[in-house]
Design an enzyme around this catalytic site. Structure first.
Site, PDB file in Angstrom:
ATOM      1  N   LYS A 116      16.431  51.191  45.365  1.00  0.00           N
ATOM      2  CA  LYS A 116      15.023  50.892  45.657  1.00  0.00           C
ATOM      3  C   LYS A 116      14.855  50.101  46.949  1.00  0.00           C
ATOM      4  O   LYS A 116      13.860  50.238  47.645  1.00  0.00           O
ATOM      5  CB  LYS A 116      14.390  50.108  44.501  1.00  0.00           C
ATOM      6  N   LYS A 204      18.317  62.339  39.871  1.00  0.00           N
ATOM      7  CA  LYS A 204      17.458  62.274  38.681  1.00  0.00           C
ATOM      8  C   LYS A 204      16.021  62.647  39.049  1.00  0.00           C
ATOM      9  O   LYS A 204      15.598  62.450  40.195  1.00  0.00           O
ATOM     10  CB  LYS A 204      17.523  60.886  38.045  1.00  0.00           C
ATOM     11  N   LYS A 207       9.479  59.903  39.807  1.00  0.00           N
ATOM     12  CA  LYS A 207       8.081  60.025  40.245  1.00  0.00           C
ATOM     13  C   LYS A 207       7.957  59.781  41.733  1.00  0.00           C
ATOM     14  O   LYS A 207       7.031  60.242  42.379  1.00  0.00           O
ATOM     15  CB  LYS A 207       7.146  59.115  39.437  1.00  0.00           C
TER      16      LYS A 207
HETATM   17  P1  TYM Z   1      10.963  52.916  34.469  1.00  0.00           P
HETATM   18  O1  TYM Z   1       9.524  52.590  34.337  1.00  0.00           O
HETATM   19  O2  TYM Z   1      11.523  53.188  35.811  1.00  0.00           O
HETATM   20  O3  TYM Z   1      11.249  54.151  33.561  1.00  0.00           O
HETATM   21  C1  TYM Z   1      10.762  54.213  32.229  1.00  0.00           C
HETATM   22  C2  TYM Z   1      11.796  54.867  31.336  1.00  0.00           C
HETATM   23  O4  TYM Z   1      11.991  56.222  31.731  1.00  0.00           O
HETATM   24  C3  TYM Z   1      13.381  56.455  31.871  1.00  0.00           C
HETATM   25  N1  TYM Z   1      13.588  57.495  32.904  1.00  0.00           N
HETATM   26  C4  TYM Z   1      14.318  58.601  32.726  1.00  0.00           C
HETATM   27  N2  TYM Z   1      15.026  59.049  31.674  1.00  0.00           N
HETATM   28  C5  TYM Z   1      15.657  60.213  31.807  1.00  0.00           C
HETATM   29  N3  TYM Z   1      15.627  60.968  32.929  1.00  0.00           N
HETATM   30  C6  TYM Z   1      14.929  60.567  34.021  1.00  0.00           C
HETATM   31  N4  TYM Z   1      14.891  61.320  35.114  1.00  0.00           N
HETATM   32  C7  TYM Z   1      14.238  59.321  33.940  1.00  0.00           C
HETATM   33  N5  TYM Z   1      13.468  58.623  34.806  1.00  0.00           N
HETATM   34  C8  TYM Z   1      13.076  57.505  34.156  1.00  0.00           C
HETATM   35  C9  TYM Z   1      13.966  55.120  32.259  1.00  0.00           C
HETATM   36  O5  TYM Z   1      15.340  55.035  31.997  1.00  0.00           O
HETATM   37  C10 TYM Z   1      13.159  54.182  31.397  1.00  0.00           C
HETATM   38  O6  TYM Z   1      13.692  54.091  30.099  1.00  0.00           O
HETATM   39  N6  TYM Z   1      12.899  48.335  33.993  1.00  0.00           N
HETATM   40  C11 TYM Z   1      12.364  49.477  33.272  1.00  0.00           C
HETATM   41  C12 TYM Z   1      11.151  49.140  32.427  1.00  0.00           C
HETATM   42  C13 TYM Z   1      11.386  47.964  31.539  1.00  0.00           C
HETATM   43  C14 TYM Z   1      12.018  47.957  30.287  1.00  0.00           C
HETATM   44  C15 TYM Z   1      12.031  46.608  29.868  1.00  0.00           C
HETATM   45  C16 TYM Z   1      12.590  48.952  29.488  1.00  0.00           C
HETATM   46  C17 TYM Z   1      11.012  46.687  31.818  1.00  0.00           C
HETATM   47  N7  TYM Z   1      11.401  45.878  30.818  1.00  0.00           N
HETATM   48  C18 TYM Z   1      12.591  46.223  28.655  1.00  0.00           C
HETATM   49  C19 TYM Z   1      13.145  48.546  28.266  1.00  0.00           C
HETATM   50  C20 TYM Z   1      13.156  47.205  27.865  1.00  0.00           C
HETATM   51  C21 TYM Z   1      11.975  50.540  34.277  1.00  0.00           C
HETATM   52  O7  TYM Z   1      11.765  50.251  35.416  1.00  0.00           O
HETATM   53  O8  TYM Z   1      11.829  51.800  33.754  1.00  0.00           O
END
Ligand code: TYM
Length: 337
Positions: A116, A204, A207
């Site tokens: 990032k 991967k 978005k």
């Molecule tokens: P974030 O918002 O980037 O993504 C949300 C969730 O989607 C999953 N994900 C994917 N899974 C499979 N294939 C993909 N291409 C793909 N793209 C995204 C991510 O692994 C995630 O589970 N830091 C976290 C959000 C967060 C969180 C937490 C999660 C903040 N605090 C506490 C669990 C527990 C994040 O940025 O996910």
């Protein structure tokens, strides 16, 4: 004591099929299966959202993101707690304490941070530090299971390390979440879930990737999404096999097919393995994704902002009670109380 299953999805923009299949749907399926015996915490990490563009729409995006869970089939009951991170001040406070036991070395190794920030000096400190806030999100509630996609596994490991370090230094305080192998078993999948970019399947699905054909958004017209699947990059081996190294595009389609239909990846591989007609597989996956999006979008349209807003006061009162108690314990342990 009931164990806790907890997850959150950032809400800056619309979600992709990767978010849906990697985290949203696994969480909804786990919640519907286990909500009698576990606490289910679904929260919106709205403070995480400001590590990238701050566009003033976060409040409404937050409501939309809770609707997503309902549209994906979440069955509400008293064990399901829904809340916004920024309404529970203990998240930011515990993150500060954890900052003071996390090291620059371990934080600098976080792949998401490297990706990032792209090494830019102008990258904000939030991008560097958000895994610590994520650890606080999890540890405040003593969560055992945290269904997330594979790209977040490193942050789960960091959370475990910080919890263990704190417990060793100050006495048993936090439940250490299960290691990622156990998380994956609990989610009922073979490996961490990583849905790939449809055009460049080594990467991967994200978005933030430019190019409409690379990703499927949950708001995509289902027919348009089907076309994207039909034109997904595959390979020239002319034989279907699950191999992420040599056939990432085909393997991605098999993975999507299995997750959408809630059948095991092994069974899907058995069904398609050795087939030569990639077009048939694509048609099948396109049909599955079309049905998924059409159902999801229909349900989403039927949920009002009010439906969501009336859930929040109860969820946020619960979250504040649990989180404040844990934070007080932490402050006592480190000598501030
Ligand atoms: P974030 O918002 O980037 O993504 C949300 C969730 O989607 C999953 N994900 C994917 N899974 C499979 N294939 C993909 N291409 C793909 N793209 C995204 C991510 O692994 C995630 O589970 N830091 C976290 C959000 C967060 C969180 C937490 C999660 C903040 N605090 C506490 C669990 C527990 C994040 O940025 O996910």
């Amino acid at each position: 004591m009931k164990k806790t299953i907890l997850t959150g999805l950032r809400v800056n923009s619309e979600l992709t099929l990767g978010n849906y299949l990697g985290a949203l749907l696994p969480m909804v399926r786990l919640a519907n299966k286990h909500s009698k015996d576990y606490n289910i915490n679904i929260f919106v990490p709205d403070l995480h959202s400001i590590i990238s563009d701050i566009d003033g729409n976060l409040k409404s995006n937050t409501i939309r993101s809770i609707k997503y869970y309902l549209a994906a089939g979440l069955e509400l009951n008293d064990n399901i707690h829904i809340y916004r991170q920024s309404r529970v001040p203990a998240h930011a406070e515990l993150a500060w304490v954890l900052n003071c036991i996390a090291t620059m070395g371990e934080m600098s190794r976080m792949t998401q941070y490297k990706e990032k920030s792209e090494g830019r000096d102008s990258a904000n400190v939030g991008i560097f530090d958000y895994p610590v806030l994520m650890a606080a999100d999890i540890l405040l509630y003593d969560a055992t299971f945290v269904p997330v996609g594979e790209d977040q596994f490193q942050h789960i490991e960091l959370t475990r390390n910080l919890a263990q370090r704190f417990n060793n230094r100050f006495g048993e305080t936090f439940t250490v979440p299960e290691e990622t192998k156990k998380q994956v078993e609990f989610m009922g999948v073979n490996n961490g879930i990583r849905i790939r970019d449809l055009v460049n399947p080594e990467k991967k699905m994200s978005k933030s990737t430019a190019g409409d054909n690379c990703k499927i958004m949950l708001s995509d017209d289902p027919a348009r999404a089907a076309k994207k699947i039909m034109s997904a990059t595959t390979d020239s081996l002319e034989r279907i096999d699950f191999n992420l190294e040599t056939q990432p595009g085909i393997s991605n389609l098999l993975q999507i097919e299995a997750l959408v239909n809630d059948i095991s990846l092994d069974e899907t591989i058995r069904e398609w393995s050795g087939e030569t007609r990639y077009g048939e597989l694509k048609k099948q996956v396109a049909a599955s994704v079309t049905t998924l999006l059409a159902n999801f979008q229909e349900k989403l349209a039927a949920i009002s902002d009010d439906d969501v807003e009336k859930l929040l006061p109860k969820g946020e009162a619960y979250a504040n009670t649990i989180a404040d108690k844990k934070l007080t314990e932490v402050y006592e342990k480190i000598g501030l109380r």
